[in-house]
Design an enzyme around this catalytic site. Structure first.
Site, PDB file in Angstrom:
ATOM      1  N   ASP A 151      -2.336   0.748  10.891  1.00 14.15           N
ATOM      2  CA  ASP A 151      -3.185   1.424   9.916  1.00 14.15           C
ATOM      3  C   ASP A 151      -4.650   1.192  10.282  1.00 14.15           C
ATOM      4  OD1 ASP A 151      -3.916  -1.093   8.955  1.00 14.15           O
ATOM      5  OD2 ASP A 151      -2.666  -0.984   7.161  1.00 14.15           O
ATOM      6  N   SER A 198      -3.649 -11.035   5.745  1.00 12.42           N
ATOM      7  CA  SER A 198      -2.601 -10.026   5.907  1.00 12.42           C
ATOM      8  C   SER A 198      -1.957 -10.030   7.283  1.00 12.42           C
ATOM      9  CB  SER A 198      -3.167  -8.637   5.613  1.00 12.42           C
ATOM     10  OG  SER A 198      -4.298  -8.373   6.427  1.00 12.42           O
ATOM     11  N   HIS A 258      -4.887  -2.929  10.590  1.00 14.64           N
ATOM     12  CA  HIS A 258      -3.798  -3.829  10.977  1.00 14.64           C
ATOM     13  C   HIS A 258      -3.081  -3.379  12.251  1.00 14.64           C
ATOM     14  CE1 HIS A 258      -4.040  -4.513   6.509  1.00 14.64           C
ATOM     15  NE2 HIS A 258      -4.156  -5.737   6.982  1.00 14.64           N
TER      16      HIS A 258
END
Length: 360
Positions: A325, A34, A328
């Site tokens: 978040d 990600s 991340h």
């Protein structure tokens, strides 16, 4: 007719190699998780690991989610910009389009997928991500397509001058320490050694299909992300996770040094993102950060009990947070991280930085 097609394609490649000063490489191929996913997970029907809801993408020009697990651009976007290329498009966005759009492969493509692991069999929810083995299998398809378009010599030339960015391993470490089953079956040392050996095999596979220039980003100080801090006393970093992140990185560096000596013409730039991220956390003011523990977007302790959903709170100034978040980084963090990767000194990137790598 077939000869003419190959000739035209090869001629097109020669023209493309006379690119502008801003374009430093012909293409960039991205493998990872990600940190560099630019939308592949959006095309996985059964996956819930998608950055498709507000407030992801809130600082993009469109203000809308675009498959990136952050508030704006991520590491793949910034690295592409540095080498003068458009962001490599998600592979899964191209495979169902008409063949004429496959020319997009000439400037690279991204196979990265949120949640991806090196050791795909350790993921109980493997269907939600495109793990490294499948990413490399997808590249094999692209490799064949490039050979058809450009001929073998044309494809070899393009691939040898292109960047292969590898950003993976984060979910393996987090998954191991989040699974009592994995921890009961294998020791942390055995686990990280297995990660290194598996990645080595994938790099050799890519090398044997033309890859020569690798950008490898090590695992950051994962124990310091908000999701792990909220589980510790006094909201400090999880030092066990950090310790094994370092041990994996050490094994990775040793493996890369051996590959360099064994494989003719292989060059790489390794980025020590562990040191870089820890430096942001320990010296935030030097980089314009204020909040290093809590996530910008989320709920509960450190905004880290849920991911960034529409019901979450989110900060008004994302640029002063290290994390967007619960796991991340923010766009601001990615921007400075890529600055270190591209032009960084040897304490952060070695044996050369990316600027030096593309000049080899």
């Amino acid at each position: 007719m077939a000869y003419n097609i190959v000739f035209v394609a090869s001629f097109f490649l020669i023209i493309r190699f006379n690119f502008s000063e801003a374009q430093m490489v012909p293409a960039m191929f991205v493998f990872g998780d990600s940190v560099v996913d630019v939308g592949n997970n959006n095309f996985l029907e059964l996956s819930v690991a998608k950055a498709t809801l507000p407030y992801y993408g809130i600082d993009l020009p469109t203000k809308k989610p675009a498959g990136r697990f952050t508030n704006g651009m991520n590491a793949a976007d910034f690295l592409a910009k540095k080498v003068g290329l458009p962001t490599s498009p998600p592979y899964l966005s191209l495979v169902n389009e008409s063949s004429k759009n496959k020319m997009s492969f000439l400037t690279g493509v991204s196979f990265a997928s949120g949640g991806a692991r090196i050791l795909d069999r350790t993921d109980p929810y493997a269907f939600q991500s495109v793990h490294l083995t499948q990413q490399v299998d997808y590249f094999a398809t692209v490799y064949e397509d490039l050979n058809i378009q450009l001929g073998s010599s044309g494809a070899e030339r393009l691939l040898s001058k292109s960047i292969f960015a590898i950003v993976i391993g984060n979910n393996d470490i987090l998954g191991y320490f989040g699974s009592s089953d994995l921890r009961s079956k294998t020791s942390p040392r055995q686990y990280v050694d297995s990660m290194v050996l598996t990645l080595e095999a994938k790099l050799k596979y890519l090398y044997n299909r033309g890859a020569r220039k690798f950008v490898i980003i090590g695992i950051p100080s994962l124990g310091c992300c908000p999701a792990r801090r909220r589980e510790t006393k006094n909201e400090e970093c999880n030092e066990e996770i950090n310790y094994w992140s370092v041990k994996y990185n050490e094994g990775l560096v040793s493996m890369l040094q051996k590959l360099k000596s064994d494989l003719k013409g292989l060059h790489y730039s390794y980025s020590d993102s562990y040191k870089v991220l820890l430096n942001f956390i320990q010296n935030p003011a030097a980089y314009g950060f204020v909040e290093v523990k809590a996530a910008c977007c989320g709920l509960g302790t450190l905004n880290a009990e849920i991911f960034c959903l529409p019901i979450a709170n989110y900060c008004s100034n994302r640029s002063d947070h290290v994390f967007f978040d619960r796991v991340h980084p923010t766009e601001a963090t990615y921007r400075i991280l890529v600055d270190h990767i591209f032009d960084g000194p040897s304490q952060y990137t070695f044996p050369m930085n990316v600027r030096q790598l593309v000049a080899v």
